[in-house]
Design an enzyme around this catalytic site. Structure first.
Site, PDB file in Angstrom:
ATOM      1  N   TYR A 169       0.861  -1.199   0.000  1.00 48.46           N
ATOM      2  CA  TYR A 169       0.000   0.000   0.000  1.00 48.46           C
ATOM      3  C   TYR A 169       0.890   1.239   0.000  1.00 48.46           C
ATOM      4  O   TYR A 169       1.882   1.311   0.731  1.00 48.46           O
ATOM      5  CB  TYR A 169      -0.872   0.007   1.263  1.00 48.46           C
TER       6      TYR A 169
ATOM      7  N   GLU B  13      -3.696   7.608  -3.876  1.00 45.41           N
ATOM      8  CA  GLU B  13      -3.668   6.377  -3.080  1.00 45.41           C
ATOM      9  C   GLU B  13      -3.581   5.179  -4.015  1.00 45.41           C
ATOM     10  O   GLU B  13      -4.461   4.989  -4.860  1.00 45.41           O
ATOM     11  CB  GLU B  13      -4.937   6.294  -2.223  1.00 45.41           C
TER      12      GLU B  13
END
Length: 432
Positions: free
Chosen positions: A153, A241
C-alpha cells in the site's frame, strides 16, 4: 507508541481528506463530501498515471463489443481482464440486468472478451454501492492481466498537521488500510515531504525498503514513488492512493489500482483534468447546484435547509431533528453569495417533491443579508412558492433585509433565532 499513533493519524487523514460525517439525528450519521464534483473512472486515473511515467497495466477503452474484441486482440496478452467502468465499488460481485454476473472478468480468449462486453455495455450493473436499479455501463476497460506475487500500500496526501504532503506506506496492501493501522500499526510507515525540496532519493529508497521491496526492485519502487509524487504535484492532487502497489513474478513494480482526489480550488489551471469529470452517475441536483457554486446533498426528510456555511448547515439539521423534524437536504451557499444563486437554490429546493417547508438560516458575516432577502423575494414571486417559508437572518445589513421581507407582502415567517426557526418550520408542516 507515539510513532504508531502518528501513523494511525496519517491514515485517518486519508479518509478525512475526502469525507466528513453529518449528524442528522441522534441515531443517524450520513457521510458527506465537502466537494464531490470531480469523479474519474478507473481508466482515466490510469491514463493520468501513465502520462506521468508511472507503470500501469497496458489497457484500452471500448464503447462497443466489437471495439472490446479488437482491443483484446491488440493487447496480445497471455491473459486479459475486462472491467465495467462505473464509479461505484464492488463491481466484481455485481450483477447485470442482462443476466451476467460480475463486472470484472478474466479470460485468455479475446473472443470471450467480445461476448462478455456485449453483456455489459448498455446494461445496468448493480453492486452494493449503486442504486437498486443499478448504473448503466457505457464503457469497458480491456487490460493486460498480470500476476501479483506481493501487494503493498502506498499513498501521498496533504496532511494539515505536517503543513504539507506526506507519504504513507505499508507492506500490507490489497486490504483495508485503516484495519492495518488499527491491528498492526508498526506496519504503517510515514515520511514527511518538504514541499519545496520534493521527495529525496533517500526518502524514496527508505519507503521502498519499508514496503518490502528488495534488490533491484527497491530502486524500481523508489522510482515509481518519485513519479507518483510528480503526478501529485502536476495535477494539484490532495491525495494519490495506490492499493495495491504490486510486485509481479517477472520483477515489475506496477500500480494496479489508484484513487486520486483533486484540489477543486485548482480547477482554473487543471482544465484538462476537470474536463474528464463524469457526472452521469451523480445526483442531478448536486451536479446542477455545483454549476452555481452551491454545495447540495439530498437527505430523506421534508424540511429544506438553506444555509451559509457548512457548520451552520449541520447545526440547522440537528436543531430541526431536535424539534421532531427531518432535514430534506444539506445546502450551503458559501460566503460570496449573489442574488442569482439564491434564486437557483430555491429552484433546486422546490423541485424536490418531498419538501413541505423551507427553512432559511443565514448568519451574515461576509454575506450581505439584503442580497439574500432580495433573492428570496424574487424566488418566491417567480417560482410561486407553495410551501411554508421560515427565515432567520442575522448579521451584515440585517435591518435592511428584514425591511425588504416585511414590505414584500409575501407569506414569510420570520424567526428570532435558529431554535425559533426550526420550531416554526416543524409546526408549519404539522398544520398542513
Amino acid at each position: 507508541m507515539a510513532a504508531s499513533m502518528a501513523c494511525q493519524a496519517a491514515v485517518r487523514g486519508l479518509r478525512a481528506a475526502s469525507t466528513k460525517q453529518l449528524l442528522v439525528s441522534r441515531n443517524q450519521l450520513v457521510r458527506v463530501s465537502p466537494r464531490r464534483w470531480l469523479n474519474l473512472q478507473e481508466y482515466q486515473s490510469k491514463k493520468l498515471m501513465q502520462d506521468s511515467g508511472v507503470t500501469v497495466q497496458r489497457f484500452f477503452v471500448a464503447d462497443t463489443a466489437s471495439e472490446a474484441l479488437e482491443a483484446a486482440k491488440r493487447l496480445k496478452a497471455k491473459e486479459i481482464v475486462l472491467k465495467a467502468q462505473i464509479l461505484a465499488g464492488g463491481r466484481g460481485k455485481g450483477v447485470f440486468d442482462s443476466g451476467l454476473k460480475g463486472g470484472v472478468h478474466l479470460t485468455k480468449d479475446p473472443a470471450v472478451v467480445g461476448e462478455l462486453a456485449g453483456k455489459m455495455l448498455g446494461f445496468n450493473l448493480t453492486t452494493k454501492q449503486t442504486p437498486k436499479e443499478g448504473v448503466k455501463v457505457k464503457t469497458v476497460m480491456v487490460a493486460e492481466a498480470l500476476d501479483i506475487s506481493r501487494e503493498t500500500y502506498f499513498a501521498i496526501l496533504m496532511d494539515r498537521s505536517c503543513n504539507g504532503p506526506v507519504m504513507v506506506g505499508s507492506p500490507q496492501g490489497g486490504v483495508d488500510i485503516e484495519e492495518v493501522a488499527a491491528t498492526t500499526p508498526e506496519l504503517i510507515f510515514k515520511e514527511v515531504i518538504d514541499i519545496f525540496e520534493g521527495v529525496r532519493d533517500d526518502q524514496a529508497l527508505r519507503m521502498a525498503a519499508n514496503l518490502g521491496f528488495k534488490g533491484p526492485l527497491e530502486r524500481q519502487a523508489a522510482d515509481q514513488i518519485k513519479r507518483l509524487y510528480d503526478l501529485f504535484l502536476k495535477v494539484d492532487a490532495t491525495q494519490v492512493e495506490v492499493n495495491p502497489l504490486g510486485e509481479t513474478p517477472e520483477g515489475q513494480v506496477v500500480c494496479f489500482d489508484a484513487k486520486i482526489n483533486f484540489d477543486d480550488n485548482a480547477e482554473f489551471r487543471q482544465k484538462a483534468v476537470f474536463a474528464m469529470d463524469d457526472t452521469a452517475e451523480s445526483d442531478p441536483t448536486e451536479t446542477e447546484a455545483a454549476k452555481y457554486d452551491l454545495k447540495y446533498i439530498g437527505l430523506d426528510g421534508n424540511i429544506a435547509c438553506f444555509v451559509n456555511g457548512a457548520g451552520l448547515a449541520m447545526a440547522t439539521c440537528d436543531i430541526i431533528d431536535l424539534h421532531g423534524g427531518k432535514p430534506a437536504n444539506f445546502l450551503d451557499l458559501g460566503g460570496g453569495v449573489k442574488e442569482n444563486q439564491v434564486y437557483v437554490a430555491f429552484k433546486l429546493l422546490t423541485a424536490d417533491p418531498k419538501v413541505e417547508a423551507i427553512l432559511v438560516n443565514i448568519f451574515g458575516g461576509i454575506v450581505n443579508c439584503a442580497i439574500i432577502a432580495n433573492g428570496i423575494t424574487k424566488a418566491c414571486r417567480e417560482l410561486e412558492l407553495k410551501v411554508p417559508l421560515v427565515v432567520r437572518l442575522e448579521g451584515t445589513n440585517v435591518q435592511e433585509a428584514k425591511r425588504i421581507l416585511s414590505e414584500s407582502g409575501l407569506p414569510i415567517t420570520s424567526a428570532i433565532d435558529l431554535d425559533d426557526a426550526a420550531r416554526k418550520a416543524v409546526a408549519a408542516i404539522a398544520r398542513k
